[in-house]
Design an enzyme around this catalytic site. Structure first.
Site, short mmCIF file in Angstrom:
data_model
loop_
_atom_site.label_atom_id
_atom_site.label_comp_id
_atom_site.label_asym_id
_atom_site.label_seq_id
_atom_site.Cartn_x
_atom_site.Cartn_y
_atom_site.Cartn_z
N ASN A 40 3.29 -13.93 5.11
CA ASN A 40 2.11 -13.86 5.96
C ASN A 40 0.92 -14.60 5.35
O ASN A 40 0.18 -15.32 6.04
CB ASN A 40 1.72 -12.40 6.21
CG ASN A 40 2.58 -11.77 7.29
OD1 ASN A 40 3.31 -12.48 8.00
ND2 ASN A 40 2.52 -10.46 7.42
N ASP A 55 3.72 -0.32 7.48
CA ASP A 55 3.92 0.65 6.40
C ASP A 55 4.44 1.99 6.93
O ASP A 55 5.24 2.65 6.27
CB ASP A 55 2.62 0.86 5.63
CG ASP A 55 2.28 -0.34 4.75
OD1 ASP A 55 3.23 -1.04 4.35
OD2 ASP A 55 1.09 -0.57 4.46
N ASP A 104 24.45 15.07 -27.48
CA ASP A 104 24.82 15.94 -28.58
C ASP A 104 26.18 16.55 -28.25
O ASP A 104 26.62 16.49 -27.09
CB ASP A 104 23.76 17.04 -28.74
CG ASP A 104 24.08 18.00 -29.86
OD1 ASP A 104 24.51 17.55 -30.92
OD2 ASP A 104 23.90 19.21 -29.67
N ASP A 162 20.62 20.33 -26.51
CA ASP A 162 20.07 21.67 -26.25
C ASP A 162 19.53 22.35 -27.49
O ASP A 162 19.08 23.48 -27.44
CB ASP A 162 21.15 22.57 -25.63
CG ASP A 162 22.28 22.88 -26.61
OD1 ASP A 162 22.44 22.14 -27.60
OD2 ASP A 162 23.01 23.87 -26.37
N GLU A 179 0.80 -1.22 0.00
CA GLU A 179 0.00 0.00 0.00
C GLU A 179 0.83 1.28 0.00
O GLU A 179 0.46 2.29 -0.57
CB GLU A 179 -0.92 0.04 1.23
CG GLU A 179 -1.91 -1.10 1.35
CD GLU A 179 -1.37 -2.21 2.22
OE1 GLU A 179 -0.12 -2.33 2.31
OE2 GLU A 179 -2.16 -2.96 2.80
#
Length: 887
Positions: free
Chosen positions: A697, A726, A360, A629, A318
């Site tokens: 689990n 968590d 480049d 660029d 979660e």
């Protein structure tokens, strides 16, 4: 505007073909084709064409409204799974607790993601130039009188007669009608650092052809000497031309239109998707099995359904959206301190996964600035006198100084000797530059009253007017051998990437007040001056640092092979093998993919070929970064897994980039890669910890459900345990990674996660089953009346083993001895373990059906946890030995 469904590569070729055809068409025929004239269009006709062709503007992505950005933050697949579970929980059982917990997790994740990306988008918007561009055109008013007028660039239409001067941006693709000393900067479009000479003549060999024989065409649409391209800029001189095409129908516009398409999936997107489907598959298998077993063994199908739903929530990591968003936001904040704007958060992880950086050359590895590199005599030896003569020529000319003159004067600014040289002379006259002669001269009066002509220009033209050479202070006749040596030396310098200009002098015996071209005869060749676009100071060190951490650097440039080789040598990139754009055109996608892996340097490539190379490398499984660029880099920036640009880049490149560098230093690249690897390490750490722990689990639940007369843990217990676990993971973004882990690129691998779950998950099940036996046999929690005690025992053991596994899994080394977690991780995991132990003794525990445990339970608990840690360490070593990886 271009139709979105039109094939962009085909469209680009059509535009190139039109430009080439226009370049070889006679002026009067071109005027007829475009229904124009040298006097320009009428205002009425211009308005009609504006409606027909649309505004002269380039397609670009607009930053979406804030609410659109907020909604897009919910597109994460894990968030969609959690929202589905929340809705299901509410509809089936009105389970407000589950809905609240899940909603909180979703809200935290989306707020972090939205806030960071919204702030970055606004910062990037501020970097864009906000100047309203204009163009000067000839237009006829209703009375038929032609006038020059300045209009907004977006109102320009095909057929307009455009006037250009130094400093202007070329507002459309245009064919030159007239020009004077015109030099155009095309580096943003082609990658060529040096200004390009343009003239209004037809290509050589076409002028003499009859109009019926115009079938010979130049090969490359970006090398037309009588065409100027939208997006380039005028360095010097002036010109008049006719607009061939505007907006999306220009060469620049065709590339910009590509950027509106949906970007390809990046390494990060594919990784998250693969992990998501892996967990969904496990859910679809485990949840129905647990539901059916509990339904048949307990007889209460409703409770079995709710428990199965809790298992589904438990199996889902979660907090992954929160952990991911927190990691990325922390990384973005860290990079912001190094003056790096992160526009898209997922790009940081792609940065870390990157194993190939394509870059480049002009403006990224180099300074995009012409500098005087050296001055040398006719034999190639350093020579100060040649530099002095070049300086005097540039200093005293009154015409508009081009970039080469500026470079000479800048070099002189750092030399007291050169700055004093002009004090010994006074100017008499000058012979300006023109394209036919390709040279210019100044005539100076020396202190003894004699006149000295100093000329500099292109090699071939200079040699043709030199009758003598200067060699070690001696004047010797120019011979064919010396001429051949001079041309050979210059060719060698050109091969080293230098632009070479010759310098010659002449002592004038017949003094005059005015001199002309006829006086440029019988000169003495003094030597040469060489110019180049030098690498950035940090380029070599940055490339070395990237190589050391496993990132292979490849140069992809539109510049010529000789200049590219010179830069490669200077920055430490192997250029033994180079492939050119013309060769790439003939390769299939598969052949190009093989060549792209093999070659390190690609020169003379056009923008579409750059993007093909990036796609080819990605097809081989590489995570590819691209740094550029210019206009010609925009498509590749979008195609790459991570696009990197600089704040001085053109707007379209900054729009396409994921990351923008605000400093010229390239060393920030290595920092970004390391930051990306830390982020990936912490994310995969959480996924593997949670997936293996939750799988263990669920396996334990499966075993317990088959044999126990009651549920081994209520759904609310699973949710609380999951929430506490968590919360303990929230500190993971601040955890450190082992140095060894950061030394190589890291990628998402769903198979590795599945393997990890299957190997590590069952370890916890072994000790969970030991806890079941402990509670059932030692503490007699073996009836419906004592199920609260049983559930409390497993609640604490399950939570503590889950939390301890954080320290076991986070490193390949021995935890707490060879590698210790960061202070936030140690403190938060310790706090959560303490809270977990206290809950069964608290009113909260009582309210959810948990019971206080006897003190005798805790020595057994410690033994179980120690056994769990030792066994995990043993299995970890075996796992690493077998599979070679851990995280």
């Amino acid at each position: 505007m271009m139709k979105p469904k039109k094939n962009i590569e085909k469209f680009n070729k059509e535009i190139a073909e039109r430009l080439i055809q226009a370049s070889i068409t006679f002026e009067e025929d071109l005027m007829d084709d475009l229904a124009s004239s040298p006097e320009g269009l009428s205002e009425t006709e211009a308005k009609k064409r504006l409606l027909q062709h649309g505004k002269n503007e380039i397609a670009h992505e607009k930053t979406p409204a804030w609410y659109i950005q907020l909604l897009s933050s919910f597109k994460n697949p894990f968030i969609l799974i959690l929202l589905s579970l929340a809705v299901f929980s509410y509809v089936v059982d009105h389970d407000i607790e589950a809905v609240s917990i899940i909603s909180t997790m979703v809200a935290v994740s989306t707020i972090i993601t939205f806030t960071q990306e919204y702030r970055s988008a606004r910062t990037a918007e501020k970097l864009k130039a906000m100047v309203k561009a204009t163009a000067t055109v000839s237009r006829r008013n209703p009375n038929g009188i032609t006038k020059k007028k300045e209009i907004d660039m977006e109102l320009l239409v095909p057929g307009d007669i455009i006037h250009l001067s130094a400093g202007d941006m070329v507002p459309a693709d245009m064919r030159l009608i007239s020009s004077k000393d015109l030099h155009v900067g095309e580096s943003a479009l082609t990658g060529e650092a040096m200004p390009v000479e343009k003239m209004d003549t037809l290509p050589r060999g076409i002028q003499q052809m009859s109009r019926r024989r115009l079938h010979t065409k130049p090969a490359n649409a970006l090398e037309l000497s009588n065409v100027c391209y939208m997006g380039t800029n005028i360095i010097s001189g002036s010109a008049t031309g006719i607009a061939l095409s505007t907006g999306a129908n220009t060469y620049f516009g065709s590339m910009a239109s590509t950027l509106l398409s949906k970007p390809p999936l990046t390494s990060f997107d594919k990784g998250v998707k693969s992990i998501t489907f892996l967990l969904i598959r496990f859910m679809l298998i485990m949840v129905p099995i647990i539901f059916l077993i509990n339904g048949f063994t307990k007889g209460d199908w409703w409770d079995a359904l709710l428990f199965g739903l809790s298992v589904a929530v438990g199996l889902t990591p979660e907090m992954l959206p929160v952990i991911v968003a927190g990691n990325l936001a922390k990384g973005a904040a860290s990079m912001a301190r190094d003056k790096v704007v992160v526009k898209r958060l997922s790009a940081i992880q792609n940065f870390g996964a990157m194993d190939i950086l394509c870059t480049d050359k002009t403006g990224t590895l180099t300074q995009d600035k012409i500098v005087l590199h050296k001055s040398f005599d006719i034999h190639g030896r350093d020579h100060e006198r040649v530099l002095t003569l070049a300086y005097l020529n540039s200093f005293y000319q009154t015409g508009l100084k081009n970039l080469l003159d500026v470079a000479v004067l800048e070099q002189a600014a750092s030399s007291d000797t050169l700055r004093r040289a002009d004090k010994k002379y006074s100017k008499i006259d000058e012979i300006p530059f023109d394209f036919n002669r390709r040279r210019m001269s100044v005539i100076l009066k020396q202190q003894d009253g004699s006149h000295l002509l100093i000329c500099k220009g292109a090699i071939e033209e200079m040699i043709s007017i030199c009758s003598h050479v200067e060699d070690n202070g001696q004047i010797s006749p120019m011979t064919s051998d010396i001429s051949e040596e001079a041309l050979g030396l210059v060719n060698k310098m050109n091969a080293d990437g230098l632009r070479v200009i010759a310098v010659a002098v002449k002592q004038l015996t017949d003094h005059q007040d005015h001199y002309g071209v006829s006086d440029e005869q019988d000169l003495v060749l003094a030597g040469y001056i060489g110019f180049l676009d030098p690498p950035k100071d940090t380029a070599k060190e940055a490339i070395r640092a990237l190589k050391e951490i496993g990132v292979n650097v490849k140069i992809i440039t539109g510049d010529n092979a000789a200049v590219t080789l010179k830069v490669c040598r200077d920055v430490g990139i192997s250029a033994n093998q180079m492939i050119l754009g013309n060769d790439i055109e003939a390769l299939s996608d598969k052949q190009l993919a093989d060549a792209a892996e093999r070659f390190h340097v690609f020169a003379k490539v056009n923008p579409m070929q750059k993007a093909r190379i990036v796609r080819a490398l990605k097809s081989k499984g590489h995570t590819v970064g691209f740094m550029g660029d210019g206009i010609n880099d925009a498509i590749s920036l979008k195609e790459a897994d991570v696009g990197i640009s600089v704040d001085t880049a053109v707007d379209i490149s900054k729009e396409s980039a994921d990351i923008i560098l605000l400093e010229k230093s390239l060393m920030v690249l290595e920092k970004g890669v390391m930051e990306g690897r830390k982020i990936f390490g912490n994310m995969i750490k959480y996924i593997k910890m949670t997936a293996s722990s939750n799988f263990g689990n669920m396996f334990s639940v499966l075993v317990a459900s088959a044999f126990l007369p009651f549920l081994p843990m209520l759904s609310i217990h699973l949710l609380i345990q999951n929430l506490l676990y968590d919360i303990s993971q929230l500190s993971i973004p601040w955890d450190r990674m082992d140095k060894e882990y950061l030394s190589t690129p890291k990628k998402w691998d769903a198979r590795s996660v599945r393997r990890f779950m299957l190997f590590i998950g069952p370890i916890s099940s072994i000790f969970d089953i030991a806890t079941f036996a402990l509670m059932w046999n030692i503490f007699s929690a073996n009836s419906m009346e004592s199920q609260g005690l049983f559930q409390s025992g497993w609640f604490i053991e399950g939570l503590l083993s889950q939390t301890l596994i954080v320290h076991m899994i986070r490193t390949e080394k021995i935890p707490f001895i060879q590698s210790t977690a960061s202070t936030p991780v140690v403190m938060l995991t310790s706090l959560i373990m303490a809270i977990g132990i206290c809950i069964p003794f608290s009113p909260l525990g009582t309210s959810v059906g948990l019971q206080p445990l006897p003190l005798a339970y805790f020595p057994w608990l410690i033994a179980i946890l120690l056994g769990y840690c030792l066994m995990t360490q043993v299995v970890k070593k075996l796992y690493i030995r077998k599979f070679g990886d851990w995280l």
